[in-house]
Design a protein around this motif. Structure first.
Motif, PDB file in Angstrom:
ATOM      1  N   ALA A 173      35.006  66.355  82.909  1.00 50.42           N
ATOM      2  CA  ALA A 173      36.302  67.207  82.319  1.00 50.42           C
ATOM      3  C   ALA A 173      37.110  66.091  81.400  1.00 50.42           C
ATOM      4  CB  ALA A 173      37.117  67.907  83.223  1.00 50.42           C
ATOM      5  N   ARG A 174      37.240  64.773  81.943  1.00 52.88           N
ATOM      6  CA  ARG A 174      38.103  63.731  81.321  1.00 52.88           C
ATOM      7  C   ARG A 174      37.097  63.220  79.992  1.00 52.88           C
ATOM      8  NH1 ARG A 174      39.831  62.522  86.428  1.00 52.88           N
ATOM      9  NH2 ARG A 174      37.721  61.287  86.852  1.00 52.88           N
ATOM     10  N   VAL A 175      35.990  62.772  80.171  1.00 54.95           N
ATOM     11  CA  VAL A 175      35.126  62.585  79.129  1.00 54.95           C
ATOM     12  C   VAL A 175      34.764  63.665  77.987  1.00 54.95           C
ATOM     13  CG1 VAL A 175      32.974  61.812  78.479  1.00 54.95           C
ATOM     14  CG2 VAL A 175      33.759  60.735  80.373  1.00 54.95           C
ATOM     15  N   ARG A 176      34.958  65.025  78.511  1.00 52.53           N
ATOM     16  CA  ARG A 176      34.742  65.900  77.534  1.00 52.53           C
ATOM     17  C   ARG A 176      36.233  65.986  76.550  1.00 52.53           C
ATOM     18  NH1 ARG A 176      32.378  71.282  77.272  1.00 52.53           N
ATOM     19  NH2 ARG A 176      33.573  72.601  76.073  1.00 52.53           N
ATOM     20  N   ASN A 177      37.215  65.788  77.308  1.00 51.19           N
ATOM     21  CA  ASN A 177      38.491  65.657  76.704  1.00 51.19           C
ATOM     22  C   ASN A 177      38.642  64.602  75.693  1.00 51.19           C
ATOM     23  OD1 ASN A 177      41.729  66.308  76.482  1.00 51.19           O
ATOM     24  ND2 ASN A 177      41.681  64.247  77.183  1.00 51.19           N
ATOM     25  N   ALA A 178      38.054  63.513  75.945  1.00 48.71           N
ATOM     26  CA  ALA A 178      38.254  62.313  75.067  1.00 48.71           C
ATOM     27  C   ALA A 178      37.141  62.688  73.918  1.00 48.71           C
ATOM     28  CB  ALA A 178      37.785  61.109  75.969  1.00 48.71           C
ATOM     29  N   LEU A 179      36.012  63.255  74.042  1.00 45.92           N
ATOM     30  CA  LEU A 179      35.283  63.384  73.138  1.00 45.92           C
ATOM     31  C   LEU A 179      35.748  64.634  72.184  1.00 45.92           C
ATOM     32  CD1 LEU A 179      31.813  63.796  74.880  1.00 45.92           C
ATOM     33  CD2 LEU A 179      32.509  62.144  72.965  1.00 45.92           C
ATOM     34  N   ALA A 180      36.467  65.582  72.482  1.00 45.20           N
ATOM     35  CA  ALA A 180      37.252  66.495  71.799  1.00 45.20           C
ATOM     36  C   ALA A 180      38.293  66.039  71.006  1.00 45.20           C
ATOM     37  CB  ALA A 180      37.941  67.559  72.455  1.00 45.20           C
ATOM     38  N   ALA A 220      27.462  62.279  59.420  1.00 41.48           N
ATOM     39  CA  ALA A 220      26.852  62.382  60.947  1.00 41.48           C
ATOM     40  C   ALA A 220      26.992  61.268  61.645  1.00 41.48           C
ATOM     41  CB  ALA A 220      25.679  63.181  60.930  1.00 41.48           C
ATOM     42  N   THR A 221      26.389  59.979  60.977  1.00 39.01           N
ATOM     43  CA  THR A 221      26.148  58.719  61.748  1.00 39.01           C
ATOM     44  C   THR A 221      27.618  58.390  61.881  1.00 39.01           C
ATOM     45  OG1 THR A 221      24.275  58.195  60.582  1.00 39.01           O
ATOM     46  CG2 THR A 221      25.162  56.561  61.503  1.00 39.01           C
ATOM     47  N   ALA A 222      28.360  58.148  61.091  1.00 43.20           N
ATOM     48  CA  ALA A 222      29.735  57.544  61.167  1.00 43.20           C
ATOM     49  C   ALA A 222      30.548  58.322  62.357  1.00 43.20           C
ATOM     50  CB  ALA A 222      30.423  57.863  59.937  1.00 43.20           C
ATOM     51  N   TYR A 223      30.376  59.710  62.349  1.00 44.11           N
ATOM     52  CA  TYR A 223      31.040  60.418  63.266  1.00 44.11           C
ATOM     53  C   TYR A 223      30.578  60.217  65.006  1.00 44.11           C
ATOM     54  CZ  TYR A 223      31.656  64.340  66.663  1.00 44.11           C
ATOM     55  OH  TYR A 223      32.054  65.155  67.588  1.00 44.11           O
ATOM     56  N   LEU A 224      29.096  60.223  65.015  1.00 41.12           N
ATOM     57  CA  LEU A 224      28.542  60.060  66.236  1.00 41.12           C
ATOM     58  C   LEU A 224      29.023  58.530  66.745  1.00 41.12           C
ATOM     59  CD1 LEU A 224      26.812  61.013  68.591  1.00 41.12           C
ATOM     60  CD2 LEU A 224      25.048  60.167  67.541  1.00 41.12           C
ATOM     61  N   GLN A 225      28.954  57.692  65.880  1.00 38.97           N
ATOM     62  CA  GLN A 225      29.344  56.328  66.470  1.00 38.97           C
ATOM     63  C   GLN A 225      30.998  56.106  66.822  1.00 38.97           C
ATOM     64  OE1 GLN A 225      27.817  53.995  62.902  1.00 38.97           O
ATOM     65  NE2 GLN A 225      26.150  53.218  64.175  1.00 38.97           N
ATOM     66  N   TYR A 226      31.365  56.976  66.126  1.00 38.63           N
ATOM     67  CA  TYR A 226      32.909  56.933  66.340  1.00 38.63           C
ATOM     68  C   TYR A 226      33.313  57.592  67.736  1.00 38.63           C
ATOM     69  CZ  TYR A 226      38.126  57.755  65.336  1.00 38.63           C
ATOM     70  OH  TYR A 226      39.326  57.760  65.527  1.00 38.63           O
ATOM     71  N   VAL A 227      32.926  58.680  68.057  1.00 39.90           N
ATOM     72  CA  VAL A 227      33.240  59.207  69.236  1.00 39.90           C
ATOM     73  C   VAL A 227      32.607  58.682  70.373  1.00 39.90           C
ATOM     74  CG1 VAL A 227      33.610  61.507  67.970  1.00 39.90           C
ATOM     75  CG2 VAL A 227      31.540  61.031  68.961  1.00 39.90           C
ATOM     76  N   VAL A 228      31.433  58.143  70.247  1.00 37.30           N
ATOM     77  CA  VAL A 228      30.943  57.233  71.313  1.00 37.30           C
ATOM     78  C   VAL A 228      31.722  56.022  71.453  1.00 37.30           C
ATOM     79  CG1 VAL A 228      28.999  55.760  72.030  1.00 37.30           C
ATOM     80  CG2 VAL A 228      28.435  58.185  71.188  1.00 37.30           C
ATOM     81  N   ARG A 229      32.316  55.357  70.322  1.00 35.14           N
ATOM     82  CA  ARG A 229      32.662  54.096  70.724  1.00 35.14           C
ATOM     83  C   ARG A 229      34.448  54.370  71.681  1.00 35.14           C
ATOM     84  NH1 ARG A 229      32.301  50.060  72.652  1.00 35.14           N
ATOM     85  NH2 ARG A 229      30.213  49.666  71.315  1.00 35.14           N
ATOM     86  N   HIS A 230      34.832  55.372  71.083  1.00 35.57           N
ATOM     87  CA  HIS A 230      35.966  55.977  71.519  1.00 35.57           C
ATOM     88  C   HIS A 230      35.936  56.267  73.052  1.00 35.57           C
ATOM     89  CE1 HIS A 230      39.996  58.033  71.643  1.00 35.57           C
ATOM     90  NE2 HIS A 230      39.216  58.696  72.718  1.00 35.57           N
ATOM     91  N   VAL A 231      34.906  56.806  73.591  1.00 36.61           N
ATOM     92  CA  VAL A 231      34.545  57.048  75.041  1.00 36.61           C
ATOM     93  C   VAL A 231      34.371  55.663  75.621  1.00 36.61           C
ATOM     94  CG1 VAL A 231      32.891  58.223  76.799  1.00 36.61           C
ATOM     95  CG2 VAL A 231      33.733  59.555  74.625  1.00 36.61           C
ATOM     96  N   LEU A 232      33.616  54.860  74.977  1.00 38.04           N
ATOM     97  CA  LEU A 232      33.463  53.569  75.803  1.00 38.04           C
ATOM     98  C   LEU A 232      34.662  52.730  75.937  1.00 38.04           C
ATOM     99  CD1 LEU A 232      30.058  52.640  74.157  1.00 38.04           C
ATOM    100  CD2 LEU A 232      30.250  53.366  76.448  1.00 38.04           C
ATOM    101  N   ASP A 233      35.474  52.733  74.907  1.00 40.87           N
ATOM    102  CA  ASP A 233      36.827  52.078  74.908  1.00 40.87           C
ATOM    103  C   ASP A 233      37.798  52.742  75.954  1.00 40.87           C
ATOM    104  OD1 ASP A 233      35.763  50.512  73.167  1.00 40.87           O
ATOM    105  OD2 ASP A 233      36.600  50.866  71.495  1.00 40.87           O
ATOM    106  N   ASN A 234      37.861  54.118  76.018  1.00 46.22           N
ATOM    107  CA  ASN A 234      39.018  54.575  76.561  1.00 46.22           C
ATOM    108  C   ASN A 234      38.668  55.437  77.874  1.00 46.22           C
ATOM    109  OD1 ASN A 234      41.328  54.702  74.449  1.00 46.22           O
ATOM    110  ND2 ASN A 234      39.277  55.087  73.338  1.00 46.22           N
ATOM    111  N   LEU A 260      24.620  54.100  75.085  1.00 45.48           N
ATOM    112  CA  LEU A 260      25.669  54.473  74.282  1.00 45.48           C
ATOM    113  C   LEU A 260      26.107  53.305  73.455  1.00 45.48           C
ATOM    114  CD1 LEU A 260      28.171  56.689  76.445  1.00 45.48           C
ATOM    115  CD2 LEU A 260      26.310  57.579  74.846  1.00 45.48           C
ATOM    116  N   ASN A 261      25.943  52.041  74.194  1.00 43.20           N
ATOM    117  CA  ASN A 261      26.414  50.789  73.270  1.00 43.20           C
ATOM    118  C   ASN A 261      25.240  50.840  72.036  1.00 43.20           C
ATOM    119  OD1 ASN A 261      28.551  49.575  74.121  1.00 43.20           O
ATOM    120  ND2 ASN A 261      27.615  48.943  75.943  1.00 43.20           N
ATOM    121  N   ASP A 262      24.154  51.038  72.469  1.00 42.56           N
ATOM    122  CA  ASP A 262      22.961  50.995  71.343  1.00 42.56           C
ATOM    123  C   ASP A 262      23.316  52.134  70.121  1.00 42.56           C
ATOM    124  OD1 ASP A 262      21.755  49.066  72.717  1.00 42.56           O
ATOM    125  OD2 ASP A 262      20.122  50.544  73.473  1.00 42.56           O
TER     126      ASP A 262
END
Length: 628
Positions: free
Chosen positions: A228-235, A366-380, A400-402
């Motif tokens: 739930a917390r990761v889903r919230n972070a992705l949203a 699409a590439t920029a979006y996916l990399q952005y949200v993945v990095r946000h989850v990894l950082d937060n 995810l880092n890849d």
């Protein structure tokens, strides 16, 4: 790969703007209050904690001597008539206390109030240990009680047990244990809500299938709390990415008369089934008929068949041709009778549309979006991600880092088919040009052929793609793309839309779709047409990809699947409409097929703009209940 996007604009959604406002606080200090008031204090300058954790559950304050006598847990009224609403004070949660680099040591010596749910309780000869969790993080707060603590009798009597909600006050001290740096030395404990001995979520491990039958309680487990917390972070990251890049969020309709995909797998929404009695008691002959014995849709709420949307894309295109760059983010529905770990009947879609853009712009976005949200989850969401990496999927953080760091690869559909044909691997589904790639093909390409690198396949045969995709110059393919990622396969699907009116009309004719139903969509090509592109992303698949959970039913709070709608909900009957679970075979509604058996479930309308799905029930006169 950089996305060709408009300059960044200020983020509209201010941080922490969605905190819950509690209106029962009064500025009148003589007014009784529900929870003991604590004096204001600012966070000490030496205290550092992650801003990501500021959606909280832990009220902290220093009880300075002389300022306030012993706090009392108020019982009755929360304010007097005419009192002003008190100032809102954001709670400081366990995540704020233990989420910093020193894991709470900088808070040692302060008096704190903890409110949460008991995860475990251990009573020893001279001391009692309570593990309390407030949902803000994976970590619990260990509360240590002696028999002289006020309210200890509630522990002795068994009133405080696993699952109970409690209010605890005490001093934060350095822990003598090795599992945590700090713990709360309890001075007072108050039982807020007791837990029945039948509480199903105990310390022992239970299967996720069992927890799906307890959807209303499973958020209290480590796994589903973390999801739930990761889903919230992705949203949050989704809105942040698009808002920072100049997109406008559009609310697409849930009830629609069109089928975006043309697949005919839509839920029909109707009020023709009488709502004065339970659906199970509604005879088929109570549905209005025409003289020819067909369903009389003119008496339905909208005067014709209406359906739950499968996509907000077509509506987003409408606003993209006026506002340039827009996106939708909302629920969609599909009546596909697939009872698998990859399918849901109700799911959320993210669908941006870019005007004055082609397929290359679409892939870059699409590439920029996916990399952005993945990095946000990894950082937060580091604590939650470490949990997933340990208990759910080993290596998920590296995967995810890849994605966040590697360059994406693109190849044409034709090249992808040649690659699969040359693969030294036997596939369950045969490969040939013109076939729709299956999950096994997609995963082989991204996981083995390109060693875990995300891959974008473009220029698909037009026969296997939707009517709205732009035809390429070869006449055989369309400007479509699918983004493939390890472990999931296709995560994003998009295309450049057909902006040429004559090509679009011809394509509708080829597929035998009724052009009159798309009159408004064709108008967008008549009046100031513009090249535009967009993509769709199933949000639950993104959650799966980020967390490593295998079953998509564990990536959404309340999964809706064939034969299963009631889990986690307590029905409340008021106004009732019905959804027919029939699949259409073509876009145009065929009245000749309306004599078939109907399957329906109840849709409750509690109040305007608020729909809640309650338990499914089946008419006694209807056969053909769904399988699975």
């Amino acid at each position: 790969m950089a996305a060709a996007l408009t300059p960044a604009t200020p983020l509209r959604f201010k941080p922490y703007s969605t905190l819950r406002f509690l209106s029962f606080y009064s500025k009148n200090p003589t007014s009784p209050r529900l929870f003991p008031p604590l004096p204001r204090r600012s966070v000490p300058s030496h205290s550092t904690f992650h801003r990501k954790r500021c959606f909280c559950s832990f009220i902290s304050a220093a009880l300075q001597s002389g300022e306030m006598k012993k706090t009392e847990f108020a019982e009755n009224k929360v304010g007097e008539m005419g009192n002003k609403i008190g100032d809102f004070r954001k709670k400081v949660k366990i995540a704020n206390i233990k989420g910093g680099p020193d894991e709470g040591l900088n808070w040692v010596g302060q008096t704190l109030v903890v409110m949460g749910w008991v995860r475990t309780l251990r009573v020893q000869s001279s001391v009692t240990f309570l593990e309390v969790n407030d949902g803000s993080s994976l970590s619990n707060m260990q509360c240590v009680m002696n028999s002289d603590a006020e309210g200890y009798d509630q522990v002795e009597s068994g009133l405080i047990s696993t699952g109970a909600s409690i209010w605890v006050q005490g001093a934060l001290v350095a822990s003598q244990g090795s599992k945590q740096k700090v713990e709360l030395k309890v001075e007072k404990v108050v039982l807020v809500g007791k837990s029945d001995p039948s509480y199903p979520i105990q310390k022992k491990r239970v299967s996720r299938e069992f927890l799906r039958s307890k959807a209303h309680l499973r958020p209290r487990t480590n796994t589903f709390g973390a999801v739930a917390r990761v889903r919230n972070a992705l949203a949050y990251a989704t809105h942040k990415f698009f808002q920072e890049n100049g997109f406008v969020w559009i609310s697409s309709p849930i009830i629609t008369a069109s089928d975006c995909e043309g697949a005919g797998e839509q839920f029909c929404v109707t009020t023709l089934i009488p709502s004065s009695r339970e659906a199970a008691d509604s005879p088929v002959n109570a549905i209005p008929n025409t003289k020819d014995g067909l369903i009389d849709w003119s008496q339905d709420f909208f005067g014709k068949p209406a359906f739950l949307t499968v996509s907000g894309q077509l509506n987003a295109e409408t606003y993209a041709t006026a506002l340039t760059d827009v996106y939708t983010f909302g629920p969609t529905f599909r009546a596909e009778n697939s009872n698998t770990s990859r399918h849901l009947a109700e799911f959320w879609m993210i669908e941006p549309e870019l005007a004055f853009a082609d397929l290359n712009d679409d892939m870059a976005c699409a590439t920029a979006y996916l990399q952005y949200v993945v990095r946000h989850v990894l950082d937060n969401c580091k604590e939650d991600m470490e949990f997933f990496n340990t208990w759910i999927e080993k290596g998920v953080i590296d995967r995810l880092n890849d994605v966040a760091e590697k360059d994406f690869v693109q190849l044409t559909y034709t090249d992808a088919i040649e690659l699969l044909l040359k693969a030294n691997k036997k596939f369950e589904f045969p490969v040939k040009w013109g076939c729709d790639l299956q999950s096994e093909h997609e995963r082989y390409i991204t996981e083995q052929a390109f060693n875990g690198c995300p891959v974008i396949i473009r220029d698909y045969p037009k026969e296997i793609k939707a009517f709205y995709m732009r035809e390429n110059d070869d006449g055989k393919t369309v400007a479509a793309m699918d983004m493939l990622v390890p472990r999931v396969g296709e995560l994003i699907g998009g295309s450049q839309r057909e902006e040429r009116l004559d090509y679009l009309e011809n394509r509708l004719d080829e597929l035998k779709l009724n052009k009159e139903s798309y009159w408004w969509y064709l108008d967008l090509r008549r009046y100031g047409s513009v090249p535009h592109a967009g993509f769709g992303l199933g949000f639950e698949r993104l959650v799966q990809f980020a967390t490593g959970v295998e079953n998509i039913r564990d990536a959404i709070p309340f999964p809706r699947t064939p034969g299963d709608i009631s889990r986690g909900h307590a029905p409340t009957v008021t106004t009732t409409a019905y959804i027919v679970l029939g699949q259409r075979n073509e876009f145009d509604w065929n009245p000749e097929s309306e004599r078939r058996n109907l399957q329906c479930c109840k849709l409750e309308l509690r109040r305007p703009r608020d729909t809640r799905i309650a338990g499914g029930s089946w008419p006694s006169s209807v056969s053909g209940k769904p399988k699975g």
